[in-house]
Design a protein around this motif. Structure first.
Motif, PDB file in Angstrom:
ATOM      1  N   GLY A  61      28.108   1.644  11.840  1.00  0.00           N
ATOM      2  CA  GLY A  61      29.037   1.179  10.816  1.00  0.00           C
ATOM      3  C   GLY A  61      28.646  -0.187  10.285  1.00  0.00           C
ATOM      4  O   GLY A  61      28.731  -0.448   9.084  1.00  0.00           O
ATOM      5  N   ASN A  64      25.962  -0.017   7.803  1.00  0.00           N
ATOM      6  CA  ASN A  64      26.437   0.462   6.508  1.00  0.00           C
ATOM      7  C   ASN A  64      27.481  -0.472   5.913  1.00  0.00           C
ATOM      8  O   ASN A  64      28.186  -0.112   4.966  1.00  0.00           O
ATOM      9  CB  ASN A  64      27.019   1.871   6.646  1.00  0.00           C
ATOM     10  CG  ASN A  64      25.941   2.920   6.843  1.00  0.00           C
ATOM     11  OD1 ASN A  64      25.362   3.430   5.891  1.00  0.00           O
ATOM     12  ND2 ASN A  64      25.651   3.229   8.099  1.00  0.00           N
ATOM     13  N   VAL A  66      30.283  -1.456   7.051  1.00  0.00           N
ATOM     14  CA  VAL A  66      31.651  -0.976   7.221  1.00  0.00           C
ATOM     15  C   VAL A  66      32.339  -1.818   8.281  1.00  0.00           C
ATOM     16  O   VAL A  66      31.863  -1.928   9.407  1.00  0.00           O
ATOM     17  CB  VAL A  66      31.670   0.507   7.640  1.00  0.00           C
ATOM     18  CG1 VAL A  66      33.078   0.947   8.019  1.00  0.00           C
ATOM     19  CG2 VAL A  66      31.141   1.374   6.514  1.00  0.00           C
ATOM     20  N   CYS A 130      31.525   5.365   6.263  1.00  0.00           N
ATOM     21  CA  CYS A 130      30.075   5.312   6.078  1.00  0.00           C
ATOM     22  C   CYS A 130      29.606   6.379   5.089  1.00  0.00           C
ATOM     23  O   CYS A 130      28.644   6.163   4.338  1.00  0.00           O
ATOM     24  CB  CYS A 130      29.352   5.502   7.410  1.00  0.00           C
ATOM     25  SG  CYS A 130      29.461   4.075   8.530  1.00  0.00           S
ATOM     26  N   SER A 133      30.200   4.912   1.684  1.00  0.00           N
ATOM     27  CA  SER A 133      29.796   3.526   1.458  1.00  0.00           C
ATOM     28  C   SER A 133      28.517   3.443   0.632  1.00  0.00           C
ATOM     29  O   SER A 133      27.577   4.213   0.833  1.00  0.00           O
ATOM     30  CB  SER A 133      29.581   2.818   2.800  1.00  0.00           C
ATOM     31  OG  SER A 133      29.093   1.502   2.603  1.00  0.00           O
ATOM     32  N   PHE A 136      24.578  -1.060   2.841  1.00  0.00           N
ATOM     33  CA  PHE A 136      23.965  -0.999   4.159  1.00  0.00           C
ATOM     34  C   PHE A 136      23.463  -2.386   4.516  1.00  0.00           C
ATOM     35  O   PHE A 136      23.344  -3.267   3.646  1.00  0.00           O
ATOM     36  CB  PHE A 136      22.834   0.038   4.220  1.00  0.00           C
ATOM     37  CG  PHE A 136      21.657  -0.269   3.343  1.00  0.00           C
ATOM     38  CD1 PHE A 136      20.581  -1.030   3.800  1.00  0.00           C
ATOM     39  CD2 PHE A 136      21.595   0.228   2.035  1.00  0.00           C
ATOM     40  CE1 PHE A 136      19.486  -1.294   3.004  1.00  0.00           C
ATOM     41  CE2 PHE A 136      20.497  -0.035   1.222  1.00  0.00           C
ATOM     42  CZ  PHE A 136      19.441  -0.797   1.710  1.00  0.00           C
TER      43      PHE A 136
END
Length: 267
Positions: A61, A64, A66, A130, A133, A136
Motif C-alpha cells: 500500500g 502505491n 495508499v 491500490c 490508485s 506509486f
C-alpha cells in the motif's frame, strides 16, 4: 496484485483455524481439560499469519501511495460477500470457544481472532484503494527495513552467549547505538511519490527530515529533459538541476518506463 490478494485470503482463512483443529481433536476440544495450550497455538497461528500478511500488504500500500487511514464509512464500502462470511466464521469460533472452554487462554484467543478480523478487513480496504490508485512510491526495497531489528536481536543473542557477563552491557549498548544509527539512516533516505494521472513526482512527501522543515519539491514529467544512467543511479536532468534515484530502489525502473512513455528520452 494477485499475490497481495492471495495473502489477504490466507490471512482470512486463518480465522477459521479452529475448524481443522476441531475435526482432528473433537473430544479434546469439547471434553478435554487441557485444551488451553491448544488455544494458545491456534491464537499464535492467527497472530503470525496476521503479522506476516499485514506487513507485506501495508508495504504494498505504501508503494502505491495508499495511506492506512480509515473510518466507519470505509468499512461500510467493503463488499458484503467478503465481510459477511468472515463475521460468521468469527462468531462461530467465539461461540464454540466460550461455550465449551473455561480456561484463561480463551481471552487470548478472543483477542487474537478479533485482531485477525480487523486486520483482514483493513487489508482488503488497502487492496481496494491500490486497485484504483494512480500513484506509486519509489523507495528503498522492503527487505532493507527489517535489517536493523535483525541486527539488534541477532547481536543481542550472540552477545548473551559469547561475551562475558561483565562486558555484555557495553556490547549491547554498542549494538543499540548502531541499530539507532541504521534506523536514522533509513528514516532520512528520500522516497518519491509518483502520480501517473497528474504527471508529477513529489520528492519530499515521504522524507521525514524534509517534512519536518516543511519543504516540498514537485517536478512535472514535462520538466524533465532527459534521463541518464550513471553507475547505480538514474539521473533525471531538469531545469532546476539533477535528481538522483538509485537504480536498486523499488519501482525505480517503473518510473523510468513511465517517463519514457511520456516522451522523456534516455541518454
Amino acid at each position: 496484485m494477485k499475490v497481495i490478494k492471495a495473502l489477504n485470503i490466507i490471512n482470512a482463512c486463518s480465522l477459521a483455524i479452529y475448524v481443522p483443529y476441531i475435526a482432528l481433536n473433537y473430544n479434546e476440544f469439547f471434553f478435554g481439560k487441557n485444551v488451553g495450550d491448544d488455544l494458545i497455538i491456534l491464537s499464535l497461528i492467527m497472530f503470525f499469519a496476521t503479522f506476516f500478511c499485514s506487513v507485506i500488504i501495508f508495504l504494498y500500500g505504501n508503494k502505491n501511495d495508499v495511506t492506512v487511514e480509515f473510518d466507519t464509512k470505509d468499512f461500510k464500502q467493503l463488499k458484503k460477500s467478503f465481510v459477511i462470511p468472515l463475521v460468521i466464521i468469527f462468531a462461530i469460533g467465539l461461540t464454540l470457544v466460550l461455550l465449551f472452554n473455561r480456561q484463561e487462554e480463551v481471552l487470548f484467543y478472543i483477542a487474537s481472532s478479533t485482531a485477525n478480523l480487523v486486520f483482514v478487513l483493513v487489508q482488503r480496504m488497502i487492496i481496494d484503494r491500490c486497485s484504483v490508485s494512480s500513484c506509486f512510491t519509489v523507495c528503498m526495497p522492503w527487505l532493507v527495513y527489517p535489517v536493523p531489528f535483525l541486527f539488534f536481536f541477532g547481536g543481542a543473542i550472540i552477545v548473551s552467549n559469547v561475551i562475558n557477563e561483565e562486558k555484555q552491557s557495553s556490547a549491547i549498548l554498542a549494538i543499540f547505538t548502531v541499530t539507532a544509527i541504521m534506523m536514522l539512516c533509513l528514516s532520512i533516505v528520500p522516497s518519491f511519490s509518483v502520480d501517473k494521472k497528474q504527471g508529477t513526482i513529489d520528492f519530499s512527501k515521504n522524507n521525514i527530515i524534509i517534512t519536518l522543515f516543511g519543504k516540498s519539491i514537485f517536478t512535472a514529467f514535462d520538466q524533465i529533459d532527459y534521463i541518464e544512467k550513471s553507475g547505480l543511479l538514474y539521473l533525471l536532468h531538469t531545469n532546476n538541476g539533477i535528481i538522483k534515484i538509485p537504480i536498486f530502489f523499488s519501482r525505480a525502473k517503473m518510473l523510468v518506463a513511465l517517463l519514457v512513455e511520456n516522451g522523456v528520452i534516455i541518454q
